[in-house]
Enzyme design. Sequence first.
Site, mmCIF file in Angstrom:
data_model
loop_
_atom_site.group_PDB
_atom_site.id
_atom_site.type_symbol
_atom_site.label_atom_id
_atom_site.label_comp_id
_atom_site.label_asym_id
_atom_site.label_seq_id
_atom_site.Cartn_x
_atom_site.Cartn_y
_atom_site.Cartn_z
ATOM 1 N N GLY A 41 46.227 58.653 29.136
ATOM 2 C CA GLY A 41 44.802 58.967 29.182
ATOM 3 C C GLY A 41 44.065 58.377 30.376
ATOM 4 N N MET A 49 50.735 67.633 26.757
ATOM 5 C CA MET A 49 52.107 68.069 26.997
ATOM 6 C C MET A 49 52.564 68.989 25.876
ATOM 7 S SD MET A 49 52.172 66.661 29.729
ATOM 8 C CE MET A 49 53.795 66.800 30.434
ATOM 9 N N HIS A 50 51.959 70.156 25.806
ATOM 10 C CA HIS A 50 52.273 71.111 24.713
ATOM 11 C C HIS A 50 51.780 72.452 25.232
ATOM 12 C CE1 HIS A 50 51.408 72.234 20.257
ATOM 13 N NE2 HIS A 50 51.066 73.267 20.981
ATOM 14 N N ILE A 51 52.674 73.447 25.270
ATOM 15 C CA ILE A 51 52.260 74.750 25.816
ATOM 16 C C ILE A 51 51.403 75.469 24.777
ATOM 17 C CG2 ILE A 51 53.085 77.007 26.587
ATOM 18 C CD1 ILE A 51 55.599 75.526 27.634
ATOM 19 N N ASP A 94 50.576 77.043 33.819
ATOM 20 C CA ASP A 94 50.170 76.546 35.151
ATOM 21 C C ASP A 94 49.894 77.665 36.149
ATOM 22 O OD1 ASP A 94 52.514 73.834 34.739
ATOM 23 O OD2 ASP A 94 50.391 73.947 34.202
ATOM 24 N N ASN A 138 43.434 59.902 33.049
ATOM 25 C CA ASN A 138 42.503 60.956 33.492
ATOM 26 C C ASN A 138 41.330 61.087 32.528
ATOM 27 O OD1 ASN A 138 43.579 62.386 36.013
ATOM 28 N ND2 ASN A 138 45.392 62.048 34.756
ATOM 29 N N HIS A 173 47.088 69.763 36.771
ATOM 30 C CA HIS A 173 48.541 69.834 36.973
ATOM 31 C C HIS A 173 48.895 69.187 38.306
ATOM 32 C CE1 HIS A 173 52.598 71.270 36.559
ATOM 33 N NE2 HIS A 173 52.534 71.937 37.685
ATOM 34 N N GLU A 187 44.120 62.460 41.245
ATOM 35 C CA GLU A 187 43.771 63.188 40.008
ATOM 36 C C GLU A 187 42.477 62.640 39.413
ATOM 37 O OE1 GLU A 187 47.372 62.656 37.679
ATOM 38 O OE2 GLU A 187 47.789 64.801 37.917
HETATM 39 C C1 GRF Z 1 48.817 63.637 34.744
HETATM 40 O O1 GRF Z 1 49.623 63.382 35.882
HETATM 41 C C2 GRF Z 1 48.627 65.124 34.587
HETATM 42 O O2 GRF Z 1 48.570 65.825 35.812
HETATM 43 C C3 GRF Z 1 49.880 65.507 33.848
HETATM 44 O O3 GRF Z 1 50.061 64.469 32.892
HETATM 45 C C4 GRF Z 1 49.535 63.265 33.457
HETATM 46 C C5 GRF Z 1 48.597 62.674 32.435
HETATM 47 O O4 GRF Z 1 48.344 61.349 32.768
HETATM 48 N N1 GRF Z 1 49.741 66.794 33.202
HETATM 49 P P1 GRF Z 1 47.249 60.533 31.883
HETATM 50 O O5 GRF Z 1 47.686 60.638 30.437
HETATM 51 O O6 GRF Z 1 45.922 61.179 32.128
HETATM 52 O O7 GRF Z 1 47.311 59.129 32.438
#
Ligand code: GRF
Length: 202
Positions: free
Chosen positions: A12, A95-97, A154, A14, A114, A183
């Site tokens: 988390g 992480m789940h489509i 993506d 981001n 991404h 990011e």
């Molecule tokens: C990020 O690198 C994002 O691009 C990828 O998963 C990572 C998530 O990182 N899809 P965080 O959980 O936000 O630290």
Amino acid sequence: MKNIVVLISGSGSNLQALINAEAQGQLGGRIALVVSNRKAAYGLVRAAEANIPTLVRTLKEYKDSGKTREDYDRDLAAHIEATQAPDLIVLAGWMHILSPAFIDQFKGKIINLHPALPGELDGAHAIDRAYEEFKAGTRTRTGIMVHHVIPEVDKGEPILTKEIPCVAGDTLEMLEERIHAAEHQILPNAVRLVLQQGDEAL
Ligand code: GRF
């Protein structure tokens, strides 16, 4: 005030960037709910520390009761719509489509972060694959993007992109650190941009 729902699966960092941007009045909306598909996601701690409501729903619960991924997606979409009526859903390390059962509920209101440039390294482990190609001499730079979410993984229209150089002597960790730092800048900017565009579209 625009309602944002953030979906996570891991650390988390981001999400934390979004929380920080909101605290500085830079997000253009409020994070109303954080959803995780993993109980252990540290992002849930980050949300709780920021007094943001959280919801944990694991696919295991569904599979253990004989339900499908589509059931999971449909129920989650219905719950989010009923409780938040979100203006934007942000996939920040989700992480789940997502199936059309979820995507169709929120047409045009889902964006994803991404760690690759459009059309280059779709799918999981994009950073690892970029690094392997860099070590093999077939890549000198990679990048990141925030894009609209469509059923093809993506592949949705990019909103913001940024090139990230691979530097001689880089370890995987050094490249990851450079990517994650970028990011944390691009995601809040993309959220603010999409919410502003939503206003202009009205
Ligand atoms: C990020 O690198 C994002 O691009 C990828 O998963 C990572 C998530 O990182 N899809 P965080 O959980 O936000 O630290």
